[in-house]
Design a protein around this motif. Structure first.
Motif, PDB file in Angstrom:
ATOM      1  N   TYR A 109      -1.123  -0.164  -4.649  1.00 52.19           N
ATOM      2  CA  TYR A 109      -2.125   0.263  -4.319  1.00 52.19           C
ATOM      3  C   TYR A 109      -2.001   1.801  -3.447  1.00 52.19           C
ATOM      4  O   TYR A 109      -1.516   1.550  -2.523  1.00 52.19           O
ATOM      5  N   ASN A 110      -3.134   2.055  -3.454  1.00 53.94           N
ATOM      6  CA  ASN A 110      -3.324   2.904  -2.564  1.00 53.94           C
ATOM      7  C   ASN A 110      -3.982   2.607  -1.055  1.00 53.94           C
ATOM      8  O   ASN A 110      -3.450   3.467   0.194  1.00 53.94           O
ATOM      9  N   ASN A 158       1.025  -1.439   0.356  1.00 53.88           N
ATOM     10  CA  ASN A 158      -0.283   0.049   0.283  1.00 53.88           C
ATOM     11  C   ASN A 158       0.647   1.225   0.371  1.00 53.88           C
ATOM     12  O   ASN A 158       0.344   2.382  -0.259  1.00 53.88           O
TER      13      ASN A 158
END
Length: 200
Positions: free
Chosen positions: A198-199, A194
């Motif tokens: 990915y956000n 993250n």
């Protein structure tokens, strides 16, 4: 002689030019509205909206139709009122465009919805720049000694970030969402997944 030749001759003759220009304005408004909105809605919907493919397509087509219809209707009203005023006064005056656009803007772009908000805000930024240039050209505003754009950029970004940090609810939801992704979601990470991939 083809069937189209008499139509072409009529259109080229100049007869009924003002009325035909109103109709062509309606057509151009519809085409331009669709050309502008469809790709924008397509990209933004597939990037940021959730839902089924059918839901996304419905949203895209609805937004495209609304933008196209509104722009076509506005151009029709504007050109019609300009033609009427020109006919009544025998010549065109600067205030004709103000009156025609005010009436069209009230009835077409006065409804408070997402499409109209976006169009009106887009135009507001352009007219503020235009009014500043008119003010300079007419001596109302002193001619800047240097390029004023860096100060303009600084003020815009300072104000929007201040509003976002301290009065977030006053900003449009789409702007809030974009700024949350940029400035708040970037604070959230606990793994490489993250942090980079990915956000969240």
């Amino acid at each position: 002689m083809s069937l189209i030749d008499p139509i072409n001759s009529f259109l080229a003759s100049g007869a009924w030019h003002a009325g035909l220009a109103v109709i062509k304005g309606l057509r151009n408004g519809a085409v331009y509205g669709a050309k502008i909105r469809f790709p924008h809605a397509l990209v933004m919907t597939f990037l940021f909206h959730s839902g089924s493919f059918q839901d996304k397509m419905r949203f895209i087509l609805r937004a495209t139709y609304m933008h196209s219809r509104n722009l076509a209707s506005f151009v029709f009203i504007y050109k019609l009122l300009m033609a009427v005023q020109n006919r009544m006064n025998g010549e065109q005056h600067q205030w004709h465009s103000l009156i025609a656009a005010f009436i069209g803007g009230y009835y077409i772009f006065g409804e408070n919805n997402k499409i109209n908000q976006q169009i009106n805000l887009y135009l507001l930024s352009r007219i503020l720049m235009g009014l500043c240039k008119v003010g300079v050209s007419q001596g109302i505003i002193p001619t800047p000694k240097g390029d004023p754009f860096p100060l303009f950029g600084a003020l815009v970004w300072a104000i929007v970030l201040w509003l976002f940090e301290h009065h977030r609810s006053t900003l449009q939801p789409s702007l809030q969402s974009s700024m949350t992704y940029l400035y708040k979601d970037s604070d959230i990470f606990d793994s490489l997944r993250n942090f980079l991939l990915y956000n969240r």
